[in-house]
Design a protein around this motif. Structure first.
Motif, mmCIF file in Angstrom:
data_model
loop_
_atom_site.group_PDB
_atom_site.id
_atom_site.type_symbol
_atom_site.label_atom_id
_atom_site.label_comp_id
_atom_site.label_asym_id
_atom_site.label_seq_id
_atom_site.Cartn_x
_atom_site.Cartn_y
_atom_site.Cartn_z
ATOM 1 N N ARG A 64 100.986 -44.071 60.108
ATOM 2 C CA ARG A 64 99.779 -43.267 59.904
ATOM 3 C C ARG A 64 98.883 -43.837 58.813
ATOM 4 N NH1 ARG A 64 99.625 -40.777 64.617
ATOM 5 N NH2 ARG A 64 101.554 -39.692 65.044
ATOM 6 N N ARG A 76 100.508 -49.732 66.694
ATOM 7 C CA ARG A 76 100.127 -48.320 66.719
ATOM 8 C C ARG A 76 99.603 -47.894 68.090
ATOM 9 N NH1 ARG A 76 97.073 -45.547 61.708
ATOM 10 N NH2 ARG A 76 95.174 -46.493 62.521
ATOM 11 N N ASP A 81 105.465 -43.848 66.049
ATOM 12 C CA ASP A 81 106.033 -43.618 64.724
ATOM 13 C C ASP A 81 106.911 -44.797 64.332
ATOM 14 O OD1 ASP A 81 106.301 -42.108 62.438
ATOM 15 O OD2 ASP A 81 107.943 -40.879 63.212
ATOM 16 N N ARG A 197 103.135 -37.066 59.931
ATOM 17 C CA ARG A 197 103.874 -37.741 60.998
ATOM 18 C C ARG A 197 104.503 -36.757 61.958
ATOM 19 N NH1 ARG A 197 108.165 -39.318 58.804
ATOM 20 N NH2 ARG A 197 108.931 -40.307 60.669
#
Length: 203
Positions: A64, A76, A81, A197
């Motif tokens: 993030r 990404r 994650d 997240r």
């Protein structure tokens, strides 16, 4: 003779910058402003000491993060994650002495409590078989390749599953025990990124 891995200190940034820019073509150069940005925002920015001298550093960010690397954005776009190793540099006189493995063990200890995967890349230009072998022996597998338009270099994109993450999430969720080795994020910005997240499990 032991290797000590710890958070970087502000007065060491000039030495870190010199190490980075002496590392050769396998590492992209940095300027002082960009290194300062890493110091202020990177979730993980640690150095290694051996015999009292700086032996290398590793910088990592979560998925993030506000990070402009095209390699980071490649990951990404494909994975929700992960913990991304932006760069690892070991001083030339210390290569082959275990500093890289000490860094990866420390980074994994940090990441597996918070992320299901670790990501990094290895440039495929030149003789980089030792780097690919190192990462393969540490459990990383190639998940694709990416040409970095800004430098016209092809990179092998590597991922490692951190299957302890599922157990940590099931057992502790976000309330990790307050023990010294469970290092918190370095900055408020990193803490905020972790808070945003999604939760998940290791495939």
């Amino acid at each position: 003779m032991s290797i000590v891995v710890r958070d970087v200190r502000e007065h060491e940034l000039d030495s870190v910058l010199a190490l980075n820019n002496a590392a050769g073509p396998a590492i992209l150069p940095l300027d002082a402003a960009r290194l300062r940005h890493f110091f202020e925002t990177a979730e993980y920015f640690r150095v290694a000491e051996r015999d009292g001298t700086l032996a290398g550093f590793l910088i990592g960010v979560g998925s993030r993060a506000e990070h402009d690397s095209s390699n980071f954005h490649w990951f990404r776009e494909r994975y929700p994650d992960f913990f991304y190793i932006d760069r690892i540099v070991v001083a030339s006189r210390r290569r082959g002495g275990g500093v890289g493995r000490a860094f990866y063990a420390d980074a994994q200890s940090y990441a597996e409590l918070r992320y299901p995967q670790m990501a990094c890349e290895v440039f495929l230009e030149g003789a980089n078989d030792p780097a690919l072998l190192f990462h393969g022996s540490f459990g990383f597998r190639e998940v694709g390749q990416h040409v970095m338009a800004e430098v016209d270099v092809r990179a092998a994109m590597l991922m490692k599953q951190l299957c302890s993450y599922a157990w940590v999430q099931e057992t502790y969720g976000e309330a990790l025990p307050k023990v010294p080795w469970v290092t918190p994020p370095r900055t408020a910005a990193a803490s905020a990124a972790l808070a945003q997240r999604p939760t998940g499990t290791c495939p």
